[in-house]
Write an enzyme that holds these catalytic residues in place. Structure first.
Site, PDB file in Angstrom:
ATOM      1  N   HIS A 138     -53.050  20.949 -19.946  1.00 53.73           N
ATOM      2  CA  HIS A 138     -54.135  20.952 -18.953  1.00 53.73           C
ATOM      3  C   HIS A 138     -54.813  19.587 -18.877  1.00 53.73           C
ATOM      4  O   HIS A 138     -54.834  18.824 -19.840  1.00 53.73           O
ATOM      5  CB  HIS A 138     -55.140  22.090 -19.198  1.00 53.73           C
ATOM      6  CG  HIS A 138     -56.058  21.923 -20.354  1.00 53.73           C
ATOM      7  ND1 HIS A 138     -56.537  22.983 -21.091  1.00 53.73           N
ATOM      8  CD2 HIS A 138     -56.632  20.828 -20.917  1.00 53.73           C
ATOM      9  CE1 HIS A 138     -57.351  22.544 -22.023  1.00 53.73           C
ATOM     10  NE2 HIS A 138     -57.419  21.237 -21.939  1.00 53.73           N
ATOM     11  N   GLU A 143     -55.674  24.651 -15.877  1.00 54.01           N
ATOM     12  CA  GLU A 143     -54.737  25.308 -16.778  1.00 54.01           C
ATOM     13  C   GLU A 143     -53.378  25.488 -16.092  1.00 54.01           C
ATOM     14  O   GLU A 143     -53.298  25.419 -14.855  1.00 54.01           O
ATOM     15  CB  GLU A 143     -55.299  26.683 -17.162  1.00 54.01           C
ATOM     16  CG  GLU A 143     -56.652  26.629 -17.876  1.00 54.01           C
ATOM     17  CD  GLU A 143     -56.540  26.233 -19.335  1.00 54.01           C
ATOM     18  OE1 GLU A 143     -55.614  25.481 -19.714  1.00 54.01           O
ATOM     19  OE2 GLU A 143     -57.392  26.662 -20.126  1.00 54.01           O
TER      20      GLU A 143
HETATM   21  C1  F6R Z   1     -62.535  17.773 -21.319  1.00 52.25           C
HETATM   22  C2  F6R Z   1     -61.247  17.908 -20.651  1.00 52.25           C
HETATM   23  C3  F6R Z   1     -60.071  18.492 -21.367  1.00 52.25           C
HETATM   24  C4  F6R Z   1     -59.743  17.716 -22.646  1.00 52.25           C
HETATM   25  C5  F6R Z   1     -58.559  18.341 -23.368  1.00 52.25           C
HETATM   26  C6  F6R Z   1     -58.274  17.642 -24.680  1.00 52.25           C
HETATM   27  O1  F6R Z   1     -63.496  17.226 -20.441  1.00 52.25           O
HETATM   28  O2  F6R Z   1     -61.169  17.578 -19.523  1.00 52.25           O
HETATM   29  O3  F6R Z   1     -58.960  18.480 -20.503  1.00 52.25           O
HETATM   30  O4  F6R Z   1     -59.465  16.387 -22.317  1.00 52.25           O
HETATM   31  O5  F6R Z   1     -58.827  19.695 -23.623  1.00 52.25           O
HETATM   32  O6  F6R Z   1     -59.339  17.869 -25.557  1.00 52.25           O
HETATM   33  P1  F6R Z   1     -59.425  17.129 -26.961  1.00 52.25           P
HETATM   34  O7  F6R Z   1     -59.639  15.686 -26.682  1.00 52.25           O
HETATM   35  O8  F6R Z   1     -60.602  17.764 -27.649  1.00 52.25           O
HETATM   36  O9  F6R Z   1     -58.124  17.400 -27.655  1.00 52.25           O
END
Ligand code: F6R
Length: 243
Positions: A138, A143
């Site tokens: 995503h 999603e």
């Molecule tokens: C958050 C977002 C999400 C995150 C993804 C990765 O604003 O857009 O798409 O970039 O869930 O999250 P982390 O960096 O926590 O692994």
């Protein structure tokens, strides 16, 4: 897509901040798209350092965040709004009214989502969009789905995203089940895109995003349709890219 492989998270964070800083210096009233999550925290630390050292100036920068949980007030310590103030906005010279984060507490999301898109348009469009990627591919909270979304909209989070994000909550039951997110179309309308990726758990997703078929079941594969995307990964995330 241009891929830059760094040795680890810290190097990725420095390179990403340098990339953003270079773009910011090119233009007045720069419009920066921002993400939350674990991945950009180091990038934001480096941007704060550069701002403190007066290498970069946020006084006329306008920002738009990708997403927010529905049901969390901006003062809730797990809201993305709270995250942005804690990890970036409280420490740089941005004008607070220039920092836009989708609201998690609207009653009419159809109208609100259209207004969020209109605000981006009125600001002149996003010059650079920063992205992370979920382990299921995503981007924002877009999603895996049967078709690519276009504008800002509400979504039901998948079980895998709820599980991934439960690490920030006391229990998995506290993780909101819905979110508001910029669409794939909103992201692709940015003039430039920078995706940052760290860790082995993202290796498969980033490989498929770059080299797999363009398929809404792998939302990040939509980036293949954009002409100016840079992906900065650490070695763990690059596991399959190097083979
Ligand atoms: C958050 C977002 C999400 C995150 C993804 C990765 O604003 O857009 O798409 O970039 O869930 O999250 P982390 O960096 O926590 O692994």
């Amino acid at each position: 897509m241009k891929v830059i492989v760094c040795k680890d998270y810290d190097e990725m964070s420095i390179k990403a901040a340098e990339f953003i800083a270079e773009e910011m210096k090119k233009k007045k009233n720069f419009v920066l798209g921002l993400a939350t999550g674990s991945t950009p925290v180091g990038t934001y630390k480096n941007l704060i350092k550069m701002n403190t050292n007066k290498e970069i100036d946020f006084s006329d920068v306008v920002t738009f965040n990708l997403d927010e949980y529905i049901g969390l007030d901006k003062n809730h310590d797990q809201s993305f709004a709270y995250f942005m103030y804690e990890n970036l906005f409280n420490h740089i010279n941005i004008v607070n009214t220039n920092a836009h984060i989708p609201s998690g507490t609207e009653t009419d999301y159809d109208a609100y989502c259209q207004e969020y898109e209109a605000m981006i348009e009125r600001a002149g469009g996003i010059d650079l969009q920063l992205l992370g990627i979920g382990s299921n591919g995503h981007i924002g909270f877009n999603e895996p789905a049967d078709e690519f979304s276009d504008i800002t909209h509400t979504v039901d989070l998948t079980e895998s995203t709820i599980k991934d994000n439960s690490r920030f909550f006391n229990s998995i039951d506290e993780v909101p089940k819905r979110a508001v997110t910029m669409g794939i179309g909103s992201i692709l309308r940015a003039k430039k895109i920078l995706m940052i990726v760290s860790g082995k758990n993202k290796a498969k997703a980033v490989y498929e995003a770059i080299h797999g078929p363009v398929d809404p079941k792998m939302p990040a594969s939509a980036l293949q349709k954009h002409s100016d995307v840079t992906v900065i990964v650490d070695e763990d995330a690059a596991t399959y890219l190097k083979k």
